[in-house]
Design a protein around this motif. Structure first.
Motif, PDB file in Angstrom:
ATOM      1  N   THR A  92       0.832  -1.203   0.000  1.00  0.00           N
ATOM      2  CA  THR A  92       0.000   0.000   0.000  1.00  0.00           C
ATOM      3  C   THR A  92       0.866   1.253   0.000  1.00  0.00           C
ATOM      4  N   ALA A  93       1.898   1.254   0.824  1.00  0.00           N
ATOM      5  CA  ALA A  93       2.808   2.409   0.885  1.00  0.00           C
ATOM      6  C   ALA A  93       3.471   2.667  -0.466  1.00  0.00           C
ATOM      7  N   GLU A  94       3.867   1.609  -1.140  1.00  0.00           N
ATOM      8  CA  GLU A  94       4.515   1.754  -2.451  1.00  0.00           C
ATOM      9  C   GLU A  94       3.545   2.353  -3.472  1.00  0.00           C
ATOM     10  N   LEU A 114      -6.358  -0.594  -2.744  1.00  0.00           N
ATOM     11  CA  LEU A 114      -5.092  -0.800  -2.037  1.00  0.00           C
ATOM     12  C   LEU A 114      -5.059  -2.179  -1.379  1.00  0.00           C
ATOM     13  N   PRO A 115      -3.910  -2.839  -1.348  1.00  0.00           N
ATOM     14  CA  PRO A 115      -3.800  -4.175  -0.746  1.00  0.00           C
ATOM     15  C   PRO A 115      -4.213  -4.186   0.726  1.00  0.00           C
ATOM     16  N   GLY A 116      -5.100  -5.107   1.076  1.00  0.00           N
ATOM     17  CA  GLY A 116      -5.517  -5.247   2.464  1.00  0.00           C
ATOM     18  C   GLY A 116      -6.569  -4.250   2.912  1.00  0.00           C
ATOM     19  N   VAL A 117      -7.007  -3.379   2.009  1.00  0.00           N
ATOM     20  CA  VAL A 117      -8.000  -2.358   2.358  1.00  0.00           C
ATOM     21  C   VAL A 117      -9.352  -2.757   1.777  1.00  0.00           C
ATOM     22  N   GLY A 118     -10.274  -3.114   2.658  1.00  0.00           N
ATOM     23  CA  GLY A 118     -11.624  -3.463   2.242  1.00  0.00           C
ATOM     24  C   GLY A 118     -12.582  -2.314   2.477  1.00  0.00           C
ATOM     25  N   ARG A 119     -13.846  -2.591   2.352  1.00  0.00           N
ATOM     26  CA  ARG A 119     -14.871  -1.550   2.475  1.00  0.00           C
ATOM     27  C   ARG A 119     -14.885  -0.923   3.866  1.00  0.00           C
TER      28      ARG A 119
END
Length: 210
Positions: A92-94, A114-119
């Motif tokens: 996500t940071a990248e 973003l990776p790992g970011v859900g609703r």
């Protein structure tokens, strides 16, 4: 539950806690995003212990990306699922560094990509960091909405949609915080503490504790 009763519930929440805040510690939208990403299946207290150390070293997309997965793991290994969370946080940071000028977007679609970011995570960030009237339904809000009768639903998305429709607009910005705190400290999962509940006379839960 009728509109008058629902309105009175949120009036009481507001009177007791006019400016509710998340219990996650953060100072920037990125720190909030990182903390929420790390909070799945973990307590806010546990996340705060880890992020105090992590953010002292790296608290921007560029610095988290530079730290790398192994580096992040060293700071968050006390949190459950720390390996996958470290990977998602660095990815996500990248993306934020490379595609968003190091800034957290105030846009649901961009956040959810973003990776790992859900609703739910996106809703927390939109509401808490950017002041948007969203509703992040976690286990506490799902339970409270169904147990009290404020906005019953069979799954989190249905509860979210019903809350957005039924919560009076003047309370919408803070409603998610009030419900979480009520579920965390009063209307607990195993045994709700009805004897010290500020909305006990309005709640439609039939098996109240005495």
């Amino acid at each position: 539950m009728n509109k008058e009763k629902r309105t009175e519930i949120f009036k009481r929440f507001q009177q007791a806690n006019p400016e509710p805040k998340t219990e996650l510690e953060y100072s920037t939208p990125f720190e909030l995003l990182a903390a929420v990403l790390l909070s799945a299946q973990a307590t806010d207290k546990g996340v705060n212990i880890a992020t105090r150390k992590l953010f002292a070293i790296a608290n921007t997309p560029a610095s988290i990306a530079a730290l790398g997965v192994a580096g992040v793991e060293g700071y968050i290994k006390t949190i459950g699922l720390f390996r996958s969370k470290a990977k998602h946080l660095v990815q996500t940071a990248e993306i934020l560094r490379d595609q968003h000028n190091g800034e957290v977007p105030a846009d649901r679609e961009a956040l959810e990509s973003l990776p790992g970011v859900g609703r739910k995570t996106a809703n927390v960030v939109l509401n808490t960091a950017f002041g948007q009237p969203t509703m992040a339904v976690d286990t506490h809000i799902f339970r409270i909405s169904n147990r009290t009768g404020i906005a019953p639903g069979k799954d989190v998305l249905e509860v979210e949609k019903r809350l957005l429709k039924l919560v009076p607009q003047e309370f919408m910005l803070n409603a998610h915080h009030w419900l979480i705190l009520h579920g965390r400290y009063v209307c607990k999962a195993r045994k709700p503490e009805c004897t010290r509940c500020s909305i006990v006379d309005l709640c439609e839960f039939k098996k109240k504790t005495t």
